[in-house]
Structures are given as C-alpha cells and as structure tokens.
Enzyme design. Sequence first.
Site: not given
Ligand code: DX5
Ligand code: ZN
Length: 223
Positions: A8, A33, A35, A37, A66, A68, A137, A142-145, A175-177, A197
């Site tokens: 990502s 990927h 994102d 938003m 993606h 959002m 999801m 909304g956020f990475g990490g 997608d996510g974590g 990400g």
């Molecule tokens: C979150 C995004 C993800 C995000 C994943 O809303 O859709 O694609 O970048 O980030 P990580 O892998 O750090 O959870």
């Molecule tokens: Zn995503």
Amino acid sequence: MKYIIAPSILSADFGNLQHDIEMINQSDADWFHVDVMDGVFVPNISFGFPVMAAVKKHATKPLDVHLMIVEPDKFIPEFAEVGADRITVHYEACTHLHRTIQLIKSSGCKAGVALNPHTPVSLLQDVIEDLDLVLIMSVNPGFGGQAFIYNTYKKIKDLKLLIQGVNEELIIEVDGGVSLQNIVTLVSAGANAFVAGNAIFATDNPTETIAKMKSLTVSNFTI
Ligand code: DX5
Ligand code: ZN
C-alpha cells in the site's frame, strides 16, 4: 493458486514517491495498492487523480485502487482514465451497488467490493457472480498501521463458501494489519491477495520484507 502481494503506497514516503515506486517495481510484489480517501466515508484524506497519475507514470505493475469515498460513480471513469486496473468500492458507500459494478467494468477495469469489519459477507450473495475481487477490511478503513481484527478469518471462510460453485476464480483480498506474522494463517483461511503498508514500509529493508511475504505464501501452498 497464485498469491498476490500488494504494497500500500499510503505508507510510502510521499516526499520521495518515485523511489518507493521503483522499489516495488523491482520487488516480488504483484500490484500497487492505491488508497483513495475523501474525508467523508473515512475520517482521513489521502490523495486523488494527480498523485495517481504520477504513480501510473512510473509503476510497471497493475494499480489496485481502493476507493474509500462516497458516491464513487462520479469518479470511476476518471480513475480508470488515470490508470486504475482494478477498482474496488465499498459496499457501505453504494446505494446501487449492481450499477456501480457495471460502471467499473464498462470503464475497462476489474471490479471489486470492499467490506468494512462489521459488514457480513452474505450481503454480497446477489452480486457475487459479477465480481472479480472482494476486499475484506481487517481494520476499520482510514489509516495505516492499525491492529488486525481477528474476525477476518471467519469472514474469509464465509466468503470461500459463498463463491463455491459460483465464482471460484474470485480473488479474496485482505487489507489492514497484514504482516509476516499472520500471512500464513490468512492463506490457510483462503485469502489469496494481501495488502500491506506498515508491515513493509516500516521495515529497514522493504524489498526483503516483500520477498519474505511472497515466499511464505508460496511455501504454504506447497505444503
Ligand atoms: C486502510 C487502507 C489500507 C492501509 C493498510 O484504510 O485501506 O490499505 O494502507 O495499511 P496497514 O497494512 O499498515 O494496515
Ligand atoms: Zn486499502
């Protein structure tokens, strides 16, 4: 079965985006990927068309976009024009989801639907044959990490059952974590595309992390 690693770019260094794009080009990753938003559907704003066009200019692998955003129909043709190969919209943002899926396809892209953690897989029953991909999801978007939500494993299994005998080619993306710690369990549950990400970009050697992720999926398959 081919497993897909999709770094990502939300976690990339935006001050040196070309560097990170080249890193992904040269790595074992399969897709970018991307994102998008809007600050309405999710409590964050990322980037739009100019940044996507810049990514497309340098990327040598498909763009997995993606969205959002609310009212994605307004923007789908333009995302296709600036280089999206796959476009995924959120179930929760589409009143007329069937129409939106057709619009993605008629714009020349593969079509995906994303489900928030609270949205059951069963709600896709009547469109599942039309889809190329479902994005589960595993965090609230909304956020990475953020921390991975464990109920994701159950949802992957539900989706595997839903596609049986109907659309077995469908890609199950998570997608996510996603990390080196949970990717093998996700493969065992039935997922075949992995967005990551933080688990890639926060490491000292992102290229090596991508290679490790890829090899974990491959070695799981050969067991
Ligand atoms: C979150 C995004 C993800 C995000 C994943 O809303 O859709 O694609 O970048 O980030 P990580 O892998 O750090 O959870
Ligand atoms: Zn995503």
